[in-house]
Every structure is written in C-alpha cells, then in structure tokens.
Design a protein around this motif. Structure first.
Motif, PDB file in Angstrom:
ATOM      1  N   SER A  32      38.824  20.573 -71.883  1.00  0.00           N
ATOM      2  CA  SER A  32      38.391  19.527 -70.958  1.00  0.00           C
ATOM      3  C   SER A  32      36.926  19.691 -70.579  1.00  0.00           C
ATOM      4  O   SER A  32      36.186  18.706 -70.473  1.00  0.00           O
TER       5      SER A  32
ATOM      6  N   ALA B  82      36.716  19.685 -81.270  1.00  0.00           N
ATOM      7  CA  ALA B  82      37.192  18.421 -80.725  1.00  0.00           C
ATOM      8  C   ALA B  82      38.337  17.843 -81.542  1.00  0.00           C
ATOM      9  O   ALA B  82      39.167  17.102 -81.019  1.00  0.00           O
TER      10      ALA B  82
ATOM     11  N   ARG C  39      39.511   8.451 -69.960  1.00  0.00           N
ATOM     12  CA  ARG C  39      40.247   8.148 -71.181  1.00  0.00           C
ATOM     13  C   ARG C  39      41.494   9.024 -71.231  1.00  0.00           C
ATOM     14  O   ARG C  39      41.409  10.234 -71.202  1.00  0.00           O
ATOM     15  N   TRP C  40      42.629   8.385 -71.322  1.00  0.00           N
ATOM     16  CA  TRP C  40      43.879   9.136 -71.358  1.00  0.00           C
ATOM     17  C   TRP C  40      44.954   8.282 -71.991  1.00  0.00           C
ATOM     18  O   TRP C  40      45.104   7.102 -71.663  1.00  0.00           O
TER      19      TRP C  40
ATOM     20  N   TYR D 167      39.103  14.228 -61.520  1.00  0.00           N
ATOM     21  CA  TYR D 167      39.339  13.593 -62.826  1.00  0.00           C
ATOM     22  C   TYR D 167      38.043  13.079 -63.436  1.00  0.00           C
ATOM     23  O   TYR D 167      37.802  13.240 -64.642  1.00  0.00           O
TER      24      TYR D 167
ATOM     25  N   ASP E 279      36.278  13.585 -67.167  1.00  0.00           N
ATOM     26  CA  ASP E 279      36.007  12.434 -68.033  1.00  0.00           C
ATOM     27  C   ASP E 279      35.624  11.239 -67.165  1.00  0.00           C
ATOM     28  O   ASP E 279      36.493  10.599 -66.572  1.00  0.00           O
TER      29      ASP E 279
ATOM     30  N   HIS F 162      34.819  18.957 -74.064  1.00  0.00           N
ATOM     31  CA  HIS F 162      34.939  17.646 -74.716  1.00  0.00           C
ATOM     32  C   HIS F 162      35.233  16.512 -73.734  1.00  0.00           C
ATOM     33  O   HIS F 162      35.461  15.384 -74.167  1.00  0.00           O
ATOM     34  N   HIS F 163      35.226  16.810 -72.422  1.00  0.00           N
ATOM     35  CA  HIS F 163      35.447  15.791 -71.390  1.00  0.00           C
ATOM     36  C   HIS F 163      36.700  14.976 -71.698  1.00  0.00           C
ATOM     37  O   HIS F 163      36.682  13.739 -71.726  1.00  0.00           O
ATOM     38  N   SER F 164      37.789  15.708 -71.897  1.00  0.00           N
ATOM     39  CA  SER F 164      39.037  15.078 -72.295  1.00  0.00           C
ATOM     40  C   SER F 164      40.162  15.489 -71.357  1.00  0.00           C
ATOM     41  O   SER F 164      40.249  16.641 -70.937  1.00  0.00           O
ATOM     42  N   LEU F 165      41.039  14.537 -71.042  1.00  0.00           N
ATOM     43  CA  LEU F 165      42.227  14.783 -70.234  1.00  0.00           C
ATOM     44  C   LEU F 165      43.476  14.892 -71.099  1.00  0.00           C
ATOM     45  O   LEU F 165      44.598  14.751 -70.610  1.00  0.00           O
ATOM     46  N   ARG F 166      43.276  15.168 -72.363  1.00  0.00           N
ATOM     47  CA  ARG F 166      44.372  15.122 -73.328  1.00  0.00           C
ATOM     48  C   ARG F 166      45.421  16.202 -73.091  1.00  0.00           C
ATOM     49  O   ARG F 166      46.625  15.956 -73.210  1.00  0.00           O
ATOM     50  N   TYR F 167      44.981  17.408 -72.771  1.00  0.00           N
ATOM     51  CA  TYR F 167      45.920  18.525 -72.701  1.00  0.00           C
ATOM     52  C   TYR F 167      46.358  18.833 -71.277  1.00  0.00           C
ATOM     53  O   TYR F 167      45.605  18.676 -70.328  1.00  0.00           O
TER      54      TYR F 167
END
Length: 556
Positions: free
Chosen positions: A65, A98, A277-278, A269, A273, A68-73
């Motif tokens: 996170s 990524a 994006r989620w 949050y 990101d 990569h500025h991601s909320l994926r995991y």
C-alpha cells in the motif's frame, strides 16, 4: 505562628531539595523504570520470535500500500494500523512488485522470504512502531489514573499495564489489536479531561476515536459509548445552565467528535490511495437485515467493503479450544474464561477491587462511565463474535482495568496501600518469571506458561512464533535425526534450516523419529494426528508452544 512565618521565609539550605521535588523525581523514576522494563521485554520478545500468523499479512499489505498506493490487500482491516507498521518498514528498502498476483498470505511470505531481505530484520522493523506506540499508551494509562487517584494511583496503573504479559506479548507484534485498544483508552482519557477543558480535549478525543476506527473495525462498537461520553463531558463543562442548553451543547459536541473521527478514517484511506481505487473481492456476503444499516455510515466505500469481508468471517463456523476441550462454534463465555487464565492473579484481584472502588467511592464514581462502561461494552461486543481465537480480541480489558485498579489507593485504610503494593509485587514476579515467553503465559492457578496449551490454543499459546527456537533446539539436541513436523504458523521451516516432512502425507507406519507438533495443532488434532500423538512419547517442548515427541520405528 511567628516561627512558622519565619520558616516560610527562609530559603531551603543549599543542596537540600524540598520534599515536593523529591516526590516528583521519585515519581518520574518509577515511570521510567516501568517503561524501560516493558521496552526491554517487548524488544527481546520481538527479536527472538519468528513471524506469528497475522504479521506477514499486515507487513506485506503495508509495503504494497505504501509503495503502490493500493488498497488491494487486507481490505478487512482499515489502513491506519498498517501505515503505522509501514513507518518502520520504510527504512528497510523493502519492495514488492506492482504486478504481484498472489493473495495476501502469499504476499506476506514473498516479502519476508522471497524478496532477498533478512526476514528477521524486516519483522523487527515492522514491530518497532507498535512497540513505541505501546509504550506511549502506557503514559496515557499513567496520566488517566493519576488524574483519578493521584500519583500513587498512576504508578499502580502503569505497573499493571507495563507488567501485563498479554500487553507485552501483543504490543511486541506487528498487529492491530494493541494500537486499536490504546487509541480507545486515549479517547476515554481525553473525554474525562474535556469535563474541564472541552475546547482543547474534545477535538483530540475525536481524533483518537477516529484513529481506533481507522485501525480495526471492532472499534466501531465503542463509537456510541464515546459519543455518549462526549455529551456527558460537554454537559459537565457547560456549567449551571438550563437543561436544554446543556443538552444542545452536548449533542453538538458529539456531532463534532463524530465528524472528526470520520475525517480521520477518510484521511487514512486517502493517504494510501487519493483516488480510492478498490475492487470488491469475489464472494462477499449479501448485506441484509441490520447489517444493511452499515451502508448508511459516512465512510469510504473500501471501509464498507471491508465490513462485508468481516461479515463473511463472522458467518463462518469456527472451532475453538477451552479448558482442554475442542468446541465447534463460539462460546459466549470464552473471552472472560480466557482472561481468567491469562491474567496474573494479583491483577485480577486489583481489577475487581478497582471496579468496586470506582462505583462505591464518591470521588471516583463520576469516572466510572469513562473507565468501566467502555470496557464492558467492548467486551460484550467481542463476546458475540464467532472467532474465539485469543484474548487479543479483548486486549482493551487490561488497559481500562489497570486505570480502574488505581482507585484502590484512595481507600483510607492502613492496610490498603500495603495490600496494593503486595499485589503489584505478585504481578511483577509472575510476569518476570515468564520472560521472554509472554504469548503462552497463564497464571499460577492454571499451571503457568508450560501448561497453558492444556487450557487454550491459537494466539493465547502458539501463534507460530517459535519456529526459530525450534530450529535451534533441533540443531543443538537432535542433530541428524529424522523429523516430522505439523506446524501452525506463517513461517517457512526450511528457511530456518528445519528439514522435516509432513507426517499426515504418508502412511502412519512410515512415521518414526521425532514428531514435532505445534500446540495449536495438537489441541484440535483430527483422528489421524491424534493417533500419531497417542503412540508417541513426549520428550521436549519449545517456547511452551511446540511439543517434540519421539515415535518408535514400529509405531503405527
């Protein structure tokens, strides 16, 4: 009178400090010693323990996170706790591509064991921010108790906090339980102070509440309590005005605190990101009945999606283990029973006495809603959950009740202070005796750490933390012997030099030599594993969490 006046005008002799200054030095020394002892215990534990089950997931999600500025995991938990963990990992150069496509468990394993980094160094870096935060929460407990019961009460509360085996155990891990609970205690303390200075402390209480909710979703159960306490504090601070005005002021204050808490969640949050994006993971349960009301909360969509993931966990049927017996499904009394096992006897006595004192003693009674009610409501909410996996789900109890215990020093009886000192000493002895094996701690009434696995399982005893110690034990005492391993944890045995096979993957008659079983697996062994254990002889144990047995060549 003349003599007293003269003495009042005479400056203190050179080199002689006034009694008040000596008391302040003594108080500061006590605080430093207690926090230093706690820091040593937590850092030693953090250095010696290999990954517990949840830590790699949080560490992997933290790096991914942040990078990569991601909320994926790990969507089932809000990002603030993982951002705290990431503050330590940011200095290690940890990196995850990524394009990584595995699940969150695989991500954590990849970060620790496949990225070319030293997993011990990475894990320590992830744990250190939580350790620092745990120590800071100790100061909050001290300050809260001092406000209620004076300096002596503050020291008693800090001693119970700093010596708590459960707080030491989970405060030394890169997990979310202690941060969430600590933020809630901080919010309650700030609300207590807001009774006198609402303009300063109410906004801070809202920020602390938001930090708790942005760390772990179980903190949502405390939101109604905190908002009601906000009304109570504002009511007290308003003074002798008409009821309608005081009530209106309290409601407005609660609205402000709630909005600040919501803002903290949104900021946590957006910090990961800014575009939020989620994508919802497949298989989320439908939201029906009272659960549908969660969609009305003014929280980010990823937060609401994470709540649905948690609903899915709650819908599952989990097995548990209590007092030597496995159970299918949750037991409503599991957490109180587990706390009874895993709390030092002296602390249990002081908790009970402190709770009674807060209700009975007039000067302490106004603080009861700020100390006892949040703990009771949170515990009641946790008891309704489907996952009976450890006292970490109620780690707020030893924090709030440490503050409550401070009230005992206000009892004006000659024996009271001596009794408190004796009980704190018992806690210290019990806690220091378990060093550095805090995770499997149980009190003397239940046989101590060596017998905890007979009462409880999972994060109460064996959370996969002793893989490194097992490797050392096999190398030192059993070099060259054939080993079979049933390990419950997130570590990779081969990385630590453990060459062992799975005894459940071959016929029973092929299993001979050393049979090594995690105590969590032993507690809930199926028929096949139970048969292997029954026909083997226990010869050793590691960290009070792993049992080593010897299985004869002819065993079956």
């Amino acid at each position: 009178m003349i003599t007293e006046a003269i003495r009042a005008d005479v400056p203190p002799r050179a080199g002689v400090r006034p009694p008040g200054r000596w008391r302040r030095w003594l108080l500061a020394s006590a605080v430093v010693v207690l926090l230093a002892e706690m820091a040593v215990a937590m850092i030693t534990t953090a250095v010696e323990q290999t990954p517990t089950i949840d830590e790699p997931v949080y560490a992997g999600a933290a790096v991914f996170s942040l990078e990569h500025h991601s909320l994926r995991y790990n969507p089932e938990h809000p990002p603030l706790g993982k951002l705290i963990i990431a503050t330590g990992l940011a200095f290690t150069g940890a990196h995850v591509d990524a394009g990584f496509t595995g699940d969150q468990t695989q991500l954590g394993r990849h970060l620790l064991y496949e990225s070319g980094q030293d997993p011990g160094r990475l894990l320590l870096a992830a744990r250190l921010p939580v350790i620092v935060l745990t120590l800071l929460f100790g100061l909050v407990v001290f300050a809260f108790a001092r406000d209620l019961a004076g300096p002596a009460g503050g020291v008693v509360a800090l001693a119970l906090y700093a010596l708590s085996p459960d707080i030491i155990a989970h405060g030394s891990l890169a997990t979310l339980d202690v941060p969430m609970a600590g933020f809630l205690v901080t919010s309650a303390w700030l609300l207590w102070r807001a009774r006198r200075r609402p303009v300063l402390y109410l906004p801070l209480a809202g920020l602390a509440l938001g930090a708790a909710v942005a760390t772990k979703m179980s903190a949502l159960a405390a939101v109604p309590v905190v908002l009601l306490l906000t009304v109570l504090s504002a009511w007290r601070a308003t003074g002798p005005h008409r009821t309608v005005r005081r009530l209106g002021t309290g409601v407005a204050a609660a609205l402000g605190v709630g909005l600040l808490a919501v803002a903290v969640v949104w900021i946590s949050y957006l910090a990961v990101d800014p575009r939020l994006r989620w994508v919802a993971p497949p298989g989320l349960p439908p939201v029906e009945g009272l659960r549908a009301l969660a969609g009305l909360l003014p929280l980010p969509e990823p937060y609401l999606g994470g709540m649905r993931v948690q609903f899915g966990f709650e819908d599952q049927v989990w097995t548990t283990f209590l007092f030597g017996e496995p159970h299918v499904g949750a037991l409503w009394y599991y957490l109180p029973a587990a706390l009874l096992v895993k709390t030092p006897l002296g602390a249990l006595a002081l908790w009970a006495a402190g709770a009674v004192t807060m209700v009975v003693v007039p000067r302490l009674r106004p603080a009861a809603p700020y100390v006892l009610v949040p703990a009771a409501v949170l515990l009641a909410a946790a008891m309704t959950g489907s996952r009976d996996l450890g006292v970490r789900y109620a780690i707020f109890v030893p924090m709030f009740l440490a503050v409550a215990a401070a009230g005992v020093v206000t009892v004006r009886r000659r024996w009271a202070h001596g009794l408190v000192a004796g009980l704190v000493a018992l806690v210290a002895v019990s806690s220091l005796r378990t060093f550095p094996y805090y995770l499997p701690y149980s009190n003397e009434a239940f046989g101590g750490p060596a017998r905890t696995h007979r009462q409880l399982h999972d994060s109460n005893v064996d959370w996969g933390q002793d893989l490194g110690r097992l490797a050392d034990r096999l190398r030192q005492r059993y070099p060259g012997e054939r080993a079979w391993l049933v390990y419950k944890g997130s570590g990779v045995p081969s990385f630590y030099g453990i060459q062992a096979a799975d005894p459940l993957a071959v016929p029973p008659e092929s299993v001979h030599g050393l049979l090594v079983v995690s105590d969590s697996a032993l507690a809930k062994a199926d028929d096949r594993l139970a048969a292997l254990i029954r026909t083997s002889t226990p010869i050793d144990e590691v960290g009070h969490s792993i049992t080593i047995l010897r299985r004869p060549v002819t065993g079956s």
